[in-house]
Motif scaffolding. Structure first.
Motif, short mmCIF file in Angstrom:
data_model
loop_
_atom_site.label_atom_id
_atom_site.label_comp_id
_atom_site.label_asym_id
_atom_site.label_seq_id
_atom_site.Cartn_x
_atom_site.Cartn_y
_atom_site.Cartn_z
N GLY A 108 20.18 -8.35 -4.30
CA GLY A 108 20.13 -8.76 -2.80
C GLY A 108 18.47 -9.58 -2.74
O GLY A 108 18.35 -10.49 -1.85
N THR B 259 20.12 -9.94 2.04
CA THR B 259 19.42 -8.90 2.74
C THR B 259 20.77 -7.95 3.07
O THR B 259 20.41 -6.70 2.88
N GLY B 260 21.79 -8.59 3.37
CA GLY B 260 22.61 -7.42 3.69
C GLY B 260 23.22 -7.04 2.37
O GLY B 260 23.65 -5.71 2.46
N GLN C 111 18.88 -16.42 11.92
CA GLN C 111 20.26 -17.15 12.44
C GLN C 111 19.90 -18.69 12.97
O GLN C 111 20.55 -19.44 12.80
N ALA D 217 20.57 -4.05 2.03
CA ALA D 217 20.88 -2.84 2.69
C ALA D 217 22.00 -2.11 2.38
O ALA D 217 22.02 -0.98 2.53
N ALA D 218 23.17 -2.77 1.85
CA ALA D 218 24.43 -1.78 1.50
C ALA D 218 24.00 -1.11 0.47
O ALA D 218 24.33 0.03 0.24
N ALA E 214 17.81 -10.27 9.46
CA ALA E 214 18.96 -11.23 9.16
C ALA E 214 19.49 -11.91 10.41
O ALA E 214 19.73 -13.05 10.53
N VAL F 252 18.91 -5.52 9.03
CA VAL F 252 19.95 -5.95 9.85
C VAL F 252 19.21 -6.81 10.87
O VAL F 252 19.64 -7.90 11.35
N GLN G 283 20.42 -14.32 4.02
CA GLN G 283 20.90 -13.44 4.97
C GLN G 283 22.07 -12.51 4.14
O GLN G 283 22.09 -11.42 4.32
N LEU G 284 22.59 -13.29 3.31
CA LEU G 284 23.41 -12.61 2.40
C LEU G 284 22.80 -11.69 1.57
O LEU G 284 23.37 -10.40 1.25
#
Length: 404
Positions: A112, A84-85, A183, A88-89, A179, A176, A81-82
């Motif tokens: 990423g 992917t974030g 969860q 995306a950034a 990710a 987003v 998840q981290l």
């Protein structure tokens, strides 16, 4: 009390890793797919996308060297998840369009993507049935060309009709959603994480952290040979994925949408091949030998593309691109499954990181060298032939060593 990781459904685990592999690939492949537009906007030569692709690979190398403590502390799901974030950034940074922003974005994209191989291998090594391990790893790795195919089918048309900035935003929204989707699996799949593991700067940059992935390759004599073959495959695949769209636009006169469609066909062929060849490796029990044969076929397909006359029918060009994707982009899952097979259960992440570290050094060197050769020689054919020659020579050496 959370359930142990082995109690999690392997189907759910495979679904989560396949999803995140696909999305990670979609994010990283969006950049080369829209390269003809974004490089023109930045005032750069089109072949310079190879330098940005090398920065992406270098970012992944950084994570593989230094990311072990984060994976141990956060667990594989949270680390995915981290990553992917961060990716995306990176695309939001790339939307600025200037060369410094593109360089920073490329590095961030690679960081990423970095968690995808070791985190995915850790999840599947703990959950996949051993009799079908190579097939399951290959299905997960099919997410890489699948994500690339989606980039060709989605990013290229969006960029052509709404601008390359819109294509980047579509990719960010996809990241987003993905990710958030995994969860619910965190409780079961991250149960073995170590909340006490230190992730301070001193711990991350310690010699032990940096050396662990490389030292792990001494565990089994197969690992260095498998790593060398994987690196040669990586150079070939990295160049195919980085330059196919630009090569088709610049030398074959295709529109961006047409080239994106051909790129997608190459990726879809890779999806089918990863599943089919992974199944074959399980059935034959000769995974590394299968990869040697596959390498020779991949080298031949790249040479055929390089030497294809300019007036060749479009279906021949498309078929050769699909063949190159089939044999040149379907080795990853077989390689990772072999790595997980010979590694002790508690060293799967380290061994996977070590192998993948060298693979991504191939992704760093390959596109940059290819780009330089295009500039120096004024030809696209010479670099393609040299890439094929490298793969064939390494395959021959590994094949001979296996016979001995």
């Amino acid at each position: 009390m959370p359930k142990p990781a082995t109690a999690a459904s392997w189907i759910a685990a495979l679904g989560a890793t396949l999803l995140m592999q696909s999305v990670a690939s979609f994010l990283t492949q969006t950049l080369p797919v829209v390269a003809p537009l974004i490089m023109a906007s930045a005032g750069l030569a089109p072949e310079r996308i190879g330098n940005l692709s090398s920065l992406v690979a270098f970012g992944t190398v950084l994570f593989l060297l230094l990311g072990g403590p984060f994976l141990a502390r956060l667990g594989p799901v949270r680390t995915l998840q981290l990553g992917t974030g961060i990716a995306a950034a990176a695309l939001l940074v790339a939307a600025m369009g200037a060369l410094p922003a593109l360089m920073l974005a490329s590095l961030m994209l690679g960081i990423g993507y970095g968690p995808t191989p070791p985190a995915g291998s850790r999840i599947l090594a703990a959950t996949a049935p051993k009799d079908h391990r190579t097939l399951i790893f290959s299905v997960k790795q099919a997410g890489a060309p699948l994500g690339g195919a989606l980039a060709g089918l989605i990013a290229a048309p969006v960029a052509a009709y709404a601008g390359w900035g819109a294509a980047l935003l579509v990719a960010v929204a996809t990241a987003v959603v993905a990710a958030a989707a995994i969860q619910p699996l965190r409780e079961s799949l991250d149960v073995e994480r170590d909340p006490a593991r230190r992730i301070g700067l001193r711990d991350v940059l310690s010699p032990h952290t940096i050396a662990a992935p490389v030292a792990a390759l001494r565990i089994d004599p197969l690992l260095p040979r498998l790593t060398a073959l994987s690196v040669a495959f990586a150079v070939c695949q990295g160049c195919l994925f980085s330059f196919t769209v630009t090569w088709l636009v610049e030398t074959r006169g295709m529109s961006l949408v047409e080239a994106g469609g051909t790129f997608a066909a190459m990726q879809v062929a890779g999806v089918v091949a990863r599943i089919l060849l992974g199944w074959l490796a399980d059935r034959t029990g000769r995974a590394t030998r299968n990869l040697v044969v596959q390498a020779f076929v991949a080298a031949g397909s790249v040479v055929a593309l390089a030497l294809l006359p300019a007036g060749a029918p479009g279906w021949v060009l498309g078929a050769l691109c699909a063949l190159a994707g089939f044999v040149g982009a379907s080795w990853n899952g077989i390689s990772l499954a072999e790595v997980a097979r010979v590694a002790p259960p508690d060293r799967v992440s380290d061994v996977t990181s070590g192998t993948t570290l060298f693979v991504f050094l191939g992704y760093v060197a390959g596109p940059s060298a290819f780009s330089a050769l295009v500039t120096l020689s004024g030809s696209w054919s010479l670099p393609m032939v040299l890439v094929a020659l490298l793969l064939a020579v390494v395959a021959a050496l590994v094949g001979v060593s296996l016979r001995r």
